[in-house]
Design a protein around this motif. Structure first.
Motif, PDB file in Angstrom:
ATOM      1  N   ASN A   1     -14.414  -5.987  45.888  1.00 28.66           N
ATOM      2  CA  ASN A   1     -13.164  -6.027  44.610  1.00 28.66           C
ATOM      3  C   ASN A   1     -13.610  -6.979  43.584  1.00 28.66           C
ATOM      4  N   LEU A   2     -13.100  -6.236  42.487  1.00 26.00           N
ATOM      5  CA  LEU A   2     -12.855  -7.321  40.686  1.00 26.00           C
ATOM      6  C   LEU A   2     -11.667  -7.500  40.728  1.00 26.00           C
ATOM      7  N   LEU A   3     -10.740  -8.046  39.837  1.00 23.60           N
ATOM      8  CA  LEU A   3     -10.140  -8.399  39.449  1.00 23.60           C
ATOM      9  C   LEU A   3     -10.068  -8.781  37.907  1.00 23.60           C
TER      10      LEU A   3
ATOM     11  N   ILE B   1     -12.077 -10.086  33.502  1.00 18.77           N
ATOM     12  CA  ILE B   1     -13.059 -10.014  32.166  1.00 18.77           C
ATOM     13  C   ILE B   1     -12.528  -9.442  31.097  1.00 18.77           C
ATOM     14  N   SER B   2     -11.680  -9.423  31.196  1.00 19.58           N
ATOM     15  CA  SER B   2     -10.410  -8.913  29.115  1.00 19.58           C
ATOM     16  C   SER B   2      -8.878  -9.170  29.871  1.00 19.58           C
ATOM     17  N   GLU B   3      -8.964 -10.061  28.721  1.00 18.37           N
ATOM     18  CA  GLU B   3      -7.547 -10.626  27.612  1.00 18.37           C
ATOM     19  C   GLU B   3      -6.778  -9.753  28.569  1.00 18.37           C
ATOM     20  N   MET B   4      -6.987  -8.338  27.927  1.00 17.96           N
ATOM     21  CA  MET B   4      -5.453  -7.806  28.675  1.00 17.96           C
ATOM     22  C   MET B   4      -5.924  -6.175  28.917  1.00 17.96           C
ATOM     23  N   VAL B   5      -4.814  -6.001  30.112  1.00 19.32           N
ATOM     24  CA  VAL B   5      -5.802  -4.819  30.705  1.00 19.32           C
ATOM     25  C   VAL B   5      -4.721  -3.869  31.477  1.00 19.32           C
ATOM     26  N   SER B   6      -4.715  -2.237  30.751  1.00 19.21           N
ATOM     27  CA  SER B   6      -3.476  -1.923  31.009  1.00 19.21           C
ATOM     28  C   SER B   6      -4.219  -0.446  32.549  1.00 19.21           C
ATOM     29  N   THR B   7      -2.922  -0.387  33.572  1.00 18.43           N
ATOM     30  CA  THR B   7      -3.057   0.194  34.493  1.00 18.43           C
ATOM     31  C   THR B   7      -1.842   0.846  34.738  1.00 18.43           C
ATOM     32  N   SER B   8      -2.202   2.275  35.504  1.00 18.11           N
ATOM     33  CA  SER B   8      -0.405   2.959  36.100  1.00 18.11           C
ATOM     34  C   SER B   8       0.250   1.920  36.960  1.00 18.11           C
ATOM     35  N   ALA B   9       1.132   1.870  37.040  1.00 21.55           N
ATOM     36  CA  ALA B   9       2.381   1.323  37.026  1.00 21.55           C
ATOM     37  C   ALA B   9       2.056   1.152  38.999  1.00 21.55           C
ATOM     38  N   ASP B  10       1.635   2.692  39.683  1.00 21.51           N
ATOM     39  CA  ASP B  10       1.183   2.287  40.738  1.00 21.51           C
ATOM     40  C   ASP B  10       0.164   1.541  41.302  1.00 21.51           C
TER      41      ASP B  10
ATOM     42  N   THR C   1      -2.724  -1.302  41.287  1.00 22.93           N
ATOM     43  CA  THR C   1      -3.083  -2.828  41.009  1.00 22.93           C
ATOM     44  C   THR C   1      -4.453  -3.138  40.154  1.00 22.93           C
ATOM     45  N   VAL C   2      -3.833  -4.756  39.423  1.00 22.84           N
ATOM     46  CA  VAL C   2      -4.843  -5.133  38.581  1.00 22.84           C
ATOM     47  C   VAL C   2      -6.379  -5.016  39.300  1.00 22.84           C
ATOM     48  N   TYR C   3      -7.276  -4.666  40.406  1.00 17.82           N
ATOM     49  CA  TYR C   3      -8.023  -4.638  41.318  1.00 17.82           C
ATOM     50  C   TYR C   3      -8.726  -3.595  41.438  1.00 17.82           C
ATOM     51  N   VAL C   4     -10.680  -3.695  41.555  1.00 18.92           N
ATOM     52  CA  VAL C   4     -10.637  -2.633  41.451  1.00 18.92           C
ATOM     53  C   VAL C   4     -12.237  -2.366  41.990  1.00 18.92           C
TER      54      VAL C   4
ATOM     55  N   ARG D   1     -13.028 -17.789  45.185  1.00 14.58           N
ATOM     56  CA  ARG D   1     -12.079 -17.976  44.112  1.00 14.58           C
ATOM     57  C   ARG D   1     -10.969 -17.066  44.729  1.00 14.58           C
ATOM     58  N   TYR D   2     -11.180 -16.203  44.798  1.00 13.71           N
ATOM     59  CA  TYR D   2     -10.551 -14.882  44.148  1.00 13.71           C
ATOM     60  C   TYR D   2      -9.938 -14.386  45.806  1.00 13.71           C
ATOM     61  N   PRO D   3      -8.475 -13.714  45.660  1.00 13.94           N
ATOM     62  CA  PRO D   3      -8.654 -12.543  47.605  1.00 13.94           C
ATOM     63  C   PRO D   3      -8.636 -11.736  46.997  1.00 13.94           C
ATOM     64  N   ILE D   4      -9.378 -11.040  48.452  1.00 15.75           N
ATOM     65  CA  ILE D   4      -9.575 -10.422  48.351  1.00 15.75           C
ATOM     66  C   ILE D   4      -8.390  -8.685  49.309  1.00 15.75           C
TER      67      ILE D   4
END
Length: 420
Positions: A374-376, A380-389, A391-394, A415-418
């Protein structure tokens, strides 16, 4: 003789930084001769100076600078007043004007060639100025006699064109080409010869019907010039790996297509700042996206999996040595050496075009370690747009060119949660 051009007038007697605030304005520059004393002068008209400024020519020209004349640029330096005329315009017209101007300075112009008095000179009318922008939104507006060669901006929208007009391929000054809202299924290879093209919008067309061979237009001069590419709403089922050749790309839109994957080479677009692939069918991203440093990313309304194992404790076996062919391919892609059709065998071009990319930015072919995690997106981006349901992980599918890159990636990711 008079020409329409853009001119910036700079006073040399002012401080050196004063000209930085000056801008080129649409002007008319005329060479004329007084009917009585036969002395030459330059007449300069602009929207701010409709009465015109008269510059005597005889013994009053300091220098004529023509280093960039082939680009339609030159400078005429006047002795009194201390003005520099920075001229931009059509290269052919400026060359013709300077040729006549040189003959005037040498006194080689006959009475029949230039009989115009400075009192009779008037600015060139707006309708007679070479056209640089054209917007076509109806079929009736489409030019029957072809496009003006001076065009820099062209919009051909919502008229159901099925193919790109060959006349557009001759517009070598074109900077912006917007073909959105048509029925175009593919672009001709000749479009990559437009060396000035910076923005290409082919959204809301039918490029999804084209086979992979129809994407060979990606390359050529576009590698250096193109900064914006919009392929939204084309029913695309894939994006070709050749997109990595567009080295200068800063904005890429792939919204509202049928994409399930992205090319592994997308992370090699080092200058990319704005990326959107919303409303697709993406389930996973290529690991090379970790190389991107974006200002904004939009991946809303996709189908990303949210339960990807982190691979803790997994360490692959030692990798075999790469072949000389792979080593050479890595060097060519890392140095961004162009390989247009005909320069090397077609089999080698296909080999290079379908390279995988490690998270370190290097290409890999047959020797690599492949793993998903998984990637937070905020990394990689200052501003992230996703749907309401969402997460910011892909999840990302990574290709590691070496065990060193593999172990380094797991060390940083710790260093990042999985997300499970």
């Amino acid at each position: 003789m008079k020409i329409a051009c853009n001119i910036c007038v700079v006073n040399r007697s002012l401080p050196n930084l004063a000209h930085l605030k000056k801008k080129h304005v649409k002007s008319t520059l005329a060479l004329c001769r007084h009917p009585k004393n036969k002395e030459y002068c330059l007449m300069l008209f602009s929207g701010h100076n409709k009465n015109g400024t008269k510059y005597p020519v005889n013994q009053n020209i300091k220098h004529v600078l023509t280093k960039f004349i082939h680009e339609g640029k030159c400078t005429i330096q006047i002795k009194n007043p201390e003005h520099d005329l920075y001229i931009q315009g059509d290269a052919i017209q400026i060359k013709g004007f300077l040729h006549l101007f040189k003959r005037a300075l040498e006194g080689k112009i006959s009475d029949k060639e230039l009989t115009c008095s400075s009192m009779a000179v008037t600015p060139i009318k707006a309708k007679d100025i070479a056209q640089t922008k054209l917007i076509i939104s109806r079929r009736s507006e489409y030019p029957i006699k072809g496009f003006p060669r001076t065009l820099e901006v062209l919009y051909v929208n919502n008229i159901d064109r099925c193919a790109l007009d060959k006349g557009i391929l001759q517009l070598f000054k074109l900077r912006v080409l917007n073909l959105s809202g048509n029925l175009i299924e593919y672009l001709p290879n000749e479009i990559n010869k437009l060396a000035c093209l910076k923005e290409l919008n082919v959204s809301r067309n039918c490029l999804g019907k084209a086979s992979l061979s129809r994407w060979s237009w990606i390359g050529g001069e576009l590698c250096k010039s193109l900064v914006l590419l919009d392929l939204s709403r084309n029913e695309l089922g894939f994006v070709p790996d050749q997109i990595a050749k567009l080295h200068s790309l800063t904005t890429l839109h792939l919204n509202d297509n049928h994409l399930t994957t992205l090319p592994t080479s997308i992370g090699s677009l080092r200058h990319l700042k704005v990326f959107s692939a919303a409303y697709n069918r993406l389930t996973i991203l290529p690991g090379s996206v970790k190389m991107l440093r974006l200002q904004s990313i939009d991946l809303s309304n996709n189908r990303f999996e949210q339960n990807v194992p982190n691979g803790a404790g997994i360490f692959p076996r030692p990798l075999p040595a790469c072949s000389l062919k792979e080593y050479a391919g890595k060097k060519v892609l890392w140095a961004r050496i162009p390989f247009p059709p005909g320069s090397i065998p077609t089999t080698l071009i296909d080999f290079l075009d379908h390279a995988k990319y490690c998270v370190c930015g290097k290409a890999c072919f047959g020797v690599f370690v492949r793993h998903s995690h998984n990637l937070l997106l905020s990394t990689i981006s200052e501003m992230v747009s996703t749907s309401a349901d969402e997460t910011v992980y892909v999840p990302i599918d990574c290709h590691f060119c070496s065990l060193k890159c593999f172990s380094s990636a797991f060390h940083k990711r710790s260093r990042y949660p999985i997300v499970r």
